[in-house]
Write a protein that holds these residues in place. Structure first.
Motif, PDB file in Angstrom:
ATOM      1  N   SER A 182       0.869  -1.271  -0.010  1.00 35.44           N
ATOM      2  CA  SER A 182      -0.196   0.085  -0.036  1.00 35.44           C
ATOM      3  C   SER A 182       0.952   1.103   0.039  1.00 35.44           C
ATOM      4  O   SER A 182       2.114   1.213   0.459  1.00 35.44           O
ATOM      5  N   ARG A 183       0.248   2.360  -0.512  1.00 39.42           N
ATOM      6  CA  ARG A 183       1.114   3.716  -0.565  1.00 39.42           C
ATOM      7  C   ARG A 183       1.627   3.900   0.967  1.00 39.42           C
ATOM      8  O   ARG A 183       2.892   4.314   1.096  1.00 39.42           O
ATOM      9  N   HIS A 184       0.750   3.947   1.786  1.00 32.79           N
ATOM     10  CA  HIS A 184       1.428   4.112   3.194  1.00 32.79           C
ATOM     11  C   HIS A 184       1.069   2.540   4.035  1.00 32.79           C
ATOM     12  O   HIS A 184      -0.136   2.650   4.387  1.00 32.79           O
ATOM     13  N   HIS A 185       1.964   1.807   4.099  1.00 30.58           N
ATOM     14  CA  HIS A 185       1.514   0.317   4.525  1.00 30.58           C
ATOM     15  C   HIS A 185       1.504   0.135   5.971  1.00 30.58           C
ATOM     16  O   HIS A 185       0.883  -0.528   6.664  1.00 30.58           O
ATOM     17  N   ALA A 186       2.845   0.688   6.461  1.00 27.44           N
ATOM     18  CA  ALA A 186       2.995   0.298   7.847  1.00 27.44           C
ATOM     19  C   ALA A 186       3.934   1.324   8.470  1.00 27.44           C
ATOM     20  O   ALA A 186       4.406   2.137   7.779  1.00 27.44           O
ATOM     21  N   GLN A 187       4.033   1.164   9.678  1.00 27.00           N
ATOM     22  CA  GLN A 187       4.748   2.331  10.696  1.00 27.00           C
ATOM     23  C   GLN A 187       5.553   1.757  11.595  1.00 27.00           C
ATOM     24  O   GLN A 187       4.892   1.015  12.546  1.00 27.00           O
ATOM     25  N   LEU A 188       6.734   2.118  11.939  1.00 24.53           N
ATOM     26  CA  LEU A 188       7.439   1.766  13.015  1.00 24.53           C
ATOM     27  C   LEU A 188       7.746   2.972  13.787  1.00 24.53           C
ATOM     28  O   LEU A 188       7.947   4.014  13.556  1.00 24.53           O
ATOM     29  N   ARG A 189       7.596   2.803  15.265  1.00 23.46           N
ATOM     30  CA  ARG A 189       7.398   3.902  16.264  1.00 23.46           C
ATOM     31  C   ARG A 189       8.093   3.643  17.295  1.00 23.46           C
ATOM     32  O   ARG A 189       7.744   2.287  18.027  1.00 23.46           O
ATOM     33  N   GLN A 190       8.917   4.402  18.046  1.00 31.74           N
ATOM     34  CA  GLN A 190       9.202   4.132  19.347  1.00 31.74           C
ATOM     35  C   GLN A 190       8.433   4.230  20.256  1.00 31.74           C
ATOM     36  O   GLN A 190       7.698   5.462  20.322  1.00 31.74           O
TER      37      GLN A 190
END
Length: 262
Positions: A182-190
């Protein structure tokens, strides 16, 4: 202001006594936090199928850095407590939640001590155009674990910022050039010294160790699968040369991943 919201604000103390007050540990006023969340929910509600009123799914909370540091130590379950309050508020406001609310909390020096700012993003009917959580990509503190991704067994991508966006569009931190991404598929966040992976409503899903996830705390050795891309999460015991995140964004070419039984 709607009549429902006016009534909710009048009785908000009934919903914030106990758990939320304890989680905030005196750093923020529980009533003010609850009111800001309720207003953001009401302001960004929109019509869904069959004219159902839908509450926004994403909430971005900004607080003073000193408050953020104190709450990180004293209340690691704060987002879970806020999420529970949002479910109550949606019911009281006559709104439907299209899924589990997603809350991000960031330190912002522009916010006064004991202050708070809340923004919300509404969900659209298209997963491809769903807004993503607002993110401020800040340099990680020295105490954070030196983590990186091994992308498709070939490329090491250091996680040198507090927020890493993964997807097909060129504005992502890590670009995955794959039509199933997807265009914005996933996010990694602290979060509280750990890296947490969030799926952003992707069409093909995000998998960790062959299990589809919406939110997952990562541990060294975990294998993330996004379409035909394999990303291994790893941590270093000590900082290595050049581990600053300055080489991002990077383009990752798709490579085969083990077949998923589910």
């Amino acid at each position: 202001m709607s009549d429902r919201l006016s009534r909710l604000e009048a009785q908000i103390e009934n919903f914030v006594e106990g758990t939320l007050t304890r989680l905030l540990a005196g750093r923020l006023q529980a009533r003010e936090v609850a009111v800001r969340l309720a207003r953001a929910m009401e302001d960004h509600a929109h019509l869904g199928p069959k004219d159902a009123r839908l509450a926004p799914l994403y909430y971005h909370v900004r607080i003073n850095p000193d408050d953020a540091a104190a709450l990180r130590q004293s209340s690691p379950d704060l987002t879970d407590g806020l999420r529970a309050e949002l479910v109550i508020f949606a019911r009281e406001l006559g709104l439907s939640l299209p899924g589990q609310p997603i809350i991000t909390i960031d330190a912002d020096p522009a916010i006064e001590p004991n202050g708070i700012a809340v923004e919300a993003a509404s969900v659209t009917s298209s997963r491809e155009t769903r807004p993503v959580p607002i993110a401020r990509a800040e340099t990680l503190p020295d105490s954070s674990p030196k983590a990186y991704l091994i992308v498709n067994g070939e490329r090491h991508v250091p996680l040198g910022r507090s927020v890493i966006m993964l997807g097909r569009k060129l504005d992502n931190t890590l670009i995955l050039d794959d039509p199933r991404v997807s265009r914005h598929h996933a996010q990694l966040r602290q979060r509280y010294g750990r890296w947490v992976l969030y799926d952003l409503g992707s069409a093909s899903g995000t998998y960790v160790n062959n299990h589809r996830v919406e939110e997952c705390v990562l541990r060294p050795g975990d294998v993330i699968a996004i379409a035909d891309n394999s990303l291994i999460y790893a941590e270093e015991e000590a900082a290595g040369p050049g581990d600053t995140g300055g080489t991002l964004p990077l383009r990752a070419d798709p490579a085969p991943k083990p077949k998923d039984e589910g």
